[in-house]
Enzyme design. Structure first.
Site, PDB file in Angstrom:
ATOM      1  N   LYS A 177       0.879  -1.182   0.000  1.00 45.03           N
ATOM      2  CA  LYS A 177       0.000   0.000   0.000  1.00 45.03           C
ATOM      3  C   LYS A 177       0.909   1.222   0.000  1.00 45.03           C
ATOM      4  O   LYS A 177       1.408   1.649   1.032  1.00 45.03           O
ATOM      5  CB  LYS A 177      -0.863  -0.010   1.273  1.00 45.03           C
ATOM      6  CG  LYS A 177      -2.208   0.680   1.130  1.00 45.03           C
ATOM      7  CD  LYS A 177      -2.152   2.158   0.755  1.00 45.03           C
ATOM      8  CE  LYS A 177      -1.885   3.039   1.954  1.00 45.03           C
ATOM      9  NZ  LYS A 177      -1.725   4.465   1.556  1.00 45.03           N
ATOM     10  N   GLU A 252       9.065   1.616  11.475  1.00 43.81           N
ATOM     11  CA  GLU A 252      10.160   2.581  11.307  1.00 43.81           C
ATOM     12  C   GLU A 252       9.505   3.951  11.316  1.00 43.81           C
ATOM     13  O   GLU A 252       8.829   4.336  10.373  1.00 43.81           O
ATOM     14  CB  GLU A 252      10.879   2.274   9.991  1.00 43.81           C
ATOM     15  CG  GLU A 252      12.292   2.789   9.991  1.00 43.81           C
ATOM     16  CD  GLU A 252      12.317   4.257   9.612  1.00 43.81           C
ATOM     17  OE1 GLU A 252      12.204   5.096  10.535  1.00 43.81           O
ATOM     18  OE2 GLU A 252      12.436   4.555   8.426  1.00 43.81           O
ATOM     19  N   CYS A 286      13.597  10.288   7.575  1.00 43.63           N
ATOM     20  CA  CYS A 286      13.452   9.804   8.958  1.00 43.63           C
ATOM     21  C   CYS A 286      14.773   9.922   9.697  1.00 43.63           C
ATOM     22  O   CYS A 286      14.801  10.209  10.884  1.00 43.63           O
ATOM     23  CB  CYS A 286      12.939   8.382   8.967  1.00 43.63           C
ATOM     24  SG  CYS A 286      13.838   7.310   7.855  1.00 43.63           S
ATOM     25  N   GLU A 383      10.051  16.058  15.828  1.00 38.60           N
ATOM     26  CA  GLU A 383      10.410  15.869  14.423  1.00 38.60           C
ATOM     27  C   GLU A 383       9.567  16.817  13.568  1.00 38.60           C
ATOM     28  O   GLU A 383       8.339  16.744  13.583  1.00 38.60           O
ATOM     29  CB  GLU A 383      10.143  14.419  14.018  1.00 38.60           C
ATOM     30  CG  GLU A 383      10.636  14.096  12.630  1.00 38.60           C
ATOM     31  CD  GLU A 383      10.273  12.684  12.175  1.00 38.60           C
ATOM     32  OE1 GLU A 383       9.111  12.290  12.324  1.00 38.60           O
ATOM     33  OE2 GLU A 383      11.170  12.000  11.660  1.00 38.60           O
TER      34      GLU A 383
HETATM   35  P1  NAD Z   1       1.569   8.633   7.858  1.00 37.58           P
HETATM   36  O1  NAD Z   1       2.248   7.856   8.894  1.00 37.58           O
HETATM   37  O2  NAD Z   1       0.174   9.080   8.131  1.00 37.58           O
HETATM   38  O3  NAD Z   1       1.511   7.805   6.464  1.00 37.58           O
HETATM   39  C1  NAD Z   1       2.462   6.833   6.073  1.00 37.58           C
HETATM   40  C2  NAD Z   1       1.734   5.694   5.363  1.00 37.58           C
HETATM   41  O4  NAD Z   1       0.761   5.142   6.247  1.00 37.58           O
HETATM   42  C3  NAD Z   1       0.951   6.135   4.113  1.00 37.58           C
HETATM   43  O5  NAD Z   1       0.984   5.091   3.151  1.00 37.58           O
HETATM   44  C4  NAD Z   1      -0.458   6.295   4.639  1.00 37.58           C
HETATM   45  O6  NAD Z   1      -1.432   6.136   3.643  1.00 37.58           O
HETATM   46  C5  NAD Z   1      -0.527   5.156   5.645  1.00 37.58           C
HETATM   47  N1  NAD Z   1      -1.541   5.340   6.681  1.00 37.58           N
HETATM   48  C6  NAD Z   1      -1.982   6.506   7.223  1.00 37.58           C
HETATM   49  N2  NAD Z   1      -2.931   6.249   8.146  1.00 37.58           N
HETATM   50  C7  NAD Z   1      -3.077   4.905   8.206  1.00 37.58           C
HETATM   51  C8  NAD Z   1      -3.893   4.033   8.982  1.00 37.58           C
HETATM   52  N3  NAD Z   1      -4.769   4.484   9.879  1.00 37.58           N
HETATM   53  N4  NAD Z   1      -3.775   2.710   8.793  1.00 37.58           N
HETATM   54  C9  NAD Z   1      -2.904   2.225   7.891  1.00 37.58           C
HETATM   55  N5  NAD Z   1      -2.113   2.993   7.119  1.00 37.58           N
HETATM   56  C10 NAD Z   1      -2.192   4.318   7.279  1.00 37.58           C
HETATM   57  O7  NAD Z   1       2.459   9.830   7.495  1.00 37.58           O
HETATM   58  P2  NAD Z   1       2.039  11.157   6.716  1.00 37.58           P
HETATM   59  O8  NAD Z   1       0.721  11.712   7.120  1.00 37.58           O
HETATM   60  O9  NAD Z   1       2.187  10.837   5.298  1.00 37.58           O
HETATM   61  O10 NAD Z   1       3.143  12.132   7.280  1.00 37.58           O
HETATM   62  C11 NAD Z   1       2.978  12.694   8.573  1.00 37.58           C
HETATM   63  C12 NAD Z   1       4.248  12.633   9.350  1.00 37.58           C
HETATM   64  O11 NAD Z   1       4.743  11.290   9.399  1.00 37.58           O
HETATM   65  C13 NAD Z   1       5.427  13.365   8.776  1.00 37.58           C
HETATM   66  O12 NAD Z   1       5.396  14.704   8.994  1.00 37.58           O
HETATM   67  C14 NAD Z   1       6.583  12.687   9.452  1.00 37.58           C
HETATM   68  O13 NAD Z   1       6.809  13.179  10.732  1.00 37.58           O
HETATM   69  C15 NAD Z   1       6.130  11.293   9.527  1.00 37.58           C
HETATM   70  N6  NAD Z   1       6.715  10.481   8.472  1.00 37.58           N
HETATM   71  C16 NAD Z   1       7.798   9.750   8.781  1.00 37.58           C
HETATM   72  C17 NAD Z   1       8.392   8.983   7.812  1.00 37.58           C
HETATM   73  C18 NAD Z   1       9.587   8.171   8.100  1.00 37.58           C
HETATM   74  O14 NAD Z   1      10.321   7.823   7.200  1.00 37.58           O
HETATM   75  N7  NAD Z   1       9.812   7.810   9.322  1.00 37.58           N
HETATM   76  C19 NAD Z   1       7.880   8.953   6.524  1.00 37.58           C
HETATM   77  C20 NAD Z   1       6.743   9.718   6.239  1.00 37.58           C
HETATM   78  C21 NAD Z   1       6.176  10.454   7.236  1.00 37.58           C
END
Ligand code: NAD
Length: 481
Positions: A177, A252, A286, A383
């Site tokens: 996904k 992660e 990250c 972060e």
């Molecule tokens: P997120 O964690 O919401 O999304 C990451 C992935 O998870 C996406 O594919 C999203 O569709 C999916 N997702 C979101 N809600 C979900 C749920 N309830 N169940 C299953 N999957 C779900 O991250 P975001 O909104 O895209 O970004 C927000 C913050 O997340 C960023 O500002 C950052 O701090 C953090 N982030 C961290 C990393 C990393 O590499 N550690 C990467 C992206 C974002």
């Protein structure tokens, strides 16, 4: 504008067949706010079909394929990725807003993951265990079964390579996904995987919203292992959903990673790493080095040189290959700017000038360097996921360790010092999944196990270690007298 694609971006891949979903979502180019195309909005039913197809692959040809042949599929896929590096680069540049050079490095890394895990697939062995007289005991490494991979938008290709690559090498069947903000390279990867000869259903891809397709995957009872990269908040949700099904999770979740500069460090060598590790991918990494701890005797010198570097950086549309592109979306820009309000009381050392002619609908933010900042300030604790770094002065080694370990995270740490004994002490004392001595990131080697402690998550991806994470151990005890 998108180049001609060899796949339909609004399709999902299930059981080797591309199909449309009922609904779609717009995919936006963050460099100028234009809509690139529509992508599929996968539903719970689509995810269910993907999990069923993955299980079907395990029960069929994919489950019977030898490790050698799985490895060959991955190796072929690696070559196909290399053959299409330029298209993958273009897609990531447009979709993520990632500067061309950085996007190309990700595409090459994706190929490298396929090569690494292709070569490793038939090299994961069980053990024989000396036991009681009359017994022969051995262990078998087996796939979990269906693995779910929920991938963010910041490094789609690298994260797909490290998690899906390792899972396929071990014989799992994957449901991927990708993030709703960036999924074109995931679809291209799936297109190439079909060409590489993977069995139908070994890799299924269902883009869509996190709250819909993502949540459906995380709670699906037919999924036997989940791999997630993203925010702490979503990671917590996913671990909770996985707990209902009692399945293992690799999380992660990001960090607030420090680089520590002692006064005996080679500053010329350190400087580019201090700055670039904070600004790469516009700080949306990250393992971004968002905290720079500097021994007081060299603080002014390092701060001055970093500020100069900030002033010399170039911000622009990703296709122009600047140092720093836009953030992933206007939503993320607004989130970043809200978090940055906490910096109002901090000394601003430098801000990279924004060109006048930036596309007004682009998600650009100004890279900023602050210092000196107290270690417990919100900007030194939270972060931000954007191009901002804080400088924190320290006096002693003990103080540096306490500051470095003084956040909820523990993903990556860098140490710059010529003192070998100090290097060894710091490597042990830092609470972090990776420690880099006189470098930061070591070029991102796919061979190097990666993952966090604390709120940075748990489990390890990359390297051989990931193959253990994406498999389970069976003990066989034969009594033969
Ligand atoms: P997120 O964690 O919401 O999304 C990451 C992935 O998870 C996406 O594919 C999203 O569709 C999916 N997702 C979101 N809600 C979900 C749920 N309830 N169940 C299953 N999957 C779900 O991250 P975001 O909104 O895209 O970004 C927000 C913050 O997340 C960023 O500002 C950052 O701090 C953090 N982030 C961290 C990393 C990393 O590499 N550690 C990467 C992206 C974002």
């Amino acid at each position: 504008m998108l180049p001609t694609l060899p796949f339909d971006p609004f399709h999902i891949l299930i059981g080797g067949t591309w199909r449309a979903t009922e609904d779609t979502l717009p995919l936006v180019n963050p460099s100028d706010g234009s809509t690139l195309c529509d992508i599929a909005r996968g539903t719970e039913a689509d995810v269910d079909a993907a999990v069923t197809a993955a299980q079907g692959a395990l029960d069929g040809a994919w489950g019977k394929m030898t490790a050698l042949d799985r490895g060959r599929c991955l190796t072929r896929l690696g070559q196909l990725v290399l053959d299409h590096v330029e298209l993958l680069t273009t897609l990531e540049t447009l979709d993520v807003g990632k500067p061309v050079t950085q996007a190309r490095a990700d595409a090459v890394a994706l190929a490298r993951y396929c090569e690494f895990y292709g070569g490793a697939a038939d090299k994961v062995h069980g053990q024989t265990i000396p036991y009681l007289d009359g017994y022969t005991v051995y262990t078998l490494r087996e796939p979990h079964g269906v693995t779910g991979h929920i991938v963010p938008w910041n490094y789609p290709m690298q994260i797909i390579g490290r998690s899906v690559g390792a899972a396929l090498a071990m014989g799992n069947a994957c449901v991927l996904k990708p993030a709703e903000d960036a999924c074109l390279t995931a679809l291209m990867f799936a297109h190439l995987a079909k060409e590489a000869g993977f069995s139908d259903g070994a890799l299924n891809v269902v883009p869509g919203l996190g709250s819909e397709a993502g949540a459906a995957l995380a709670r699906h009872p037919g999924v036997h292992h989940l791999s997630f990269t993203g925010s702490v908040q979503t990671g917590r949700t996913i671990q909770t959903l996985a707990a209902e099904n009692v399945v293992p999770v690799t999380l992660e979740l990001g960090g607030k990673s420090p680089q520590i500069v002692f006064d005996d460090a080679d500053l010329d060598a350190a400087l580019p790493f201090l700055v670039n590790a904070g600004l790469q991918n516009a700080g949306q990494t990250c393992s971004a080095a968002s905290r720079i701890l500097i021994q007081r005797s060299v603080y002014e010198q390092v701060a001055h040189r970093m500020a100069d570097a900030y002033r010399g950086k170039r911000v622009g549309p990703a296709t122009d290959d600047p140092d720093i592109g836009p953030l992933i979306s206007v939503k993320q820009k607004q989130r970043f700017e809200t978090l940055l309000e906490a910096a109002a009381d901090l000394p601003l050392l430098a801000a990279t000038p924004l060109p006048q002619d930036l596309p007004p609908e682009g998600a650009y933010v100004q890279p900023r360097l602050y210092g000196p900042v107290a270690p417990d300030h919100p900007l030194a604790q939270n972060e931000l996921f954007g191009p901002v770094q804080v400088l924190i002065p320290f006096d002693t080694e003990e103080e540096a360790i306490a500051i470095a370990n003084g956040t909820i995270y523990g993903l990556v740490a860098g140490v710059w010092t010529a003192n070998g004994a100090r290097q060894m002490r710091l490597a042990k004392a830092l609470k972090s999944g990776q420690v880099f001595l006189n470098n930061y990131g070591a070029g991102g080697g796919v061979e190097l196990p990666f993952g966090g402690i604390g709120k940075s998550g748990h489990g390890r991806e990359k390297g051989f270690e990931a193959l253990y994470g994406f498999s389970t151990l069976k003990t066989v005890a034969a009594k033969h007298g």
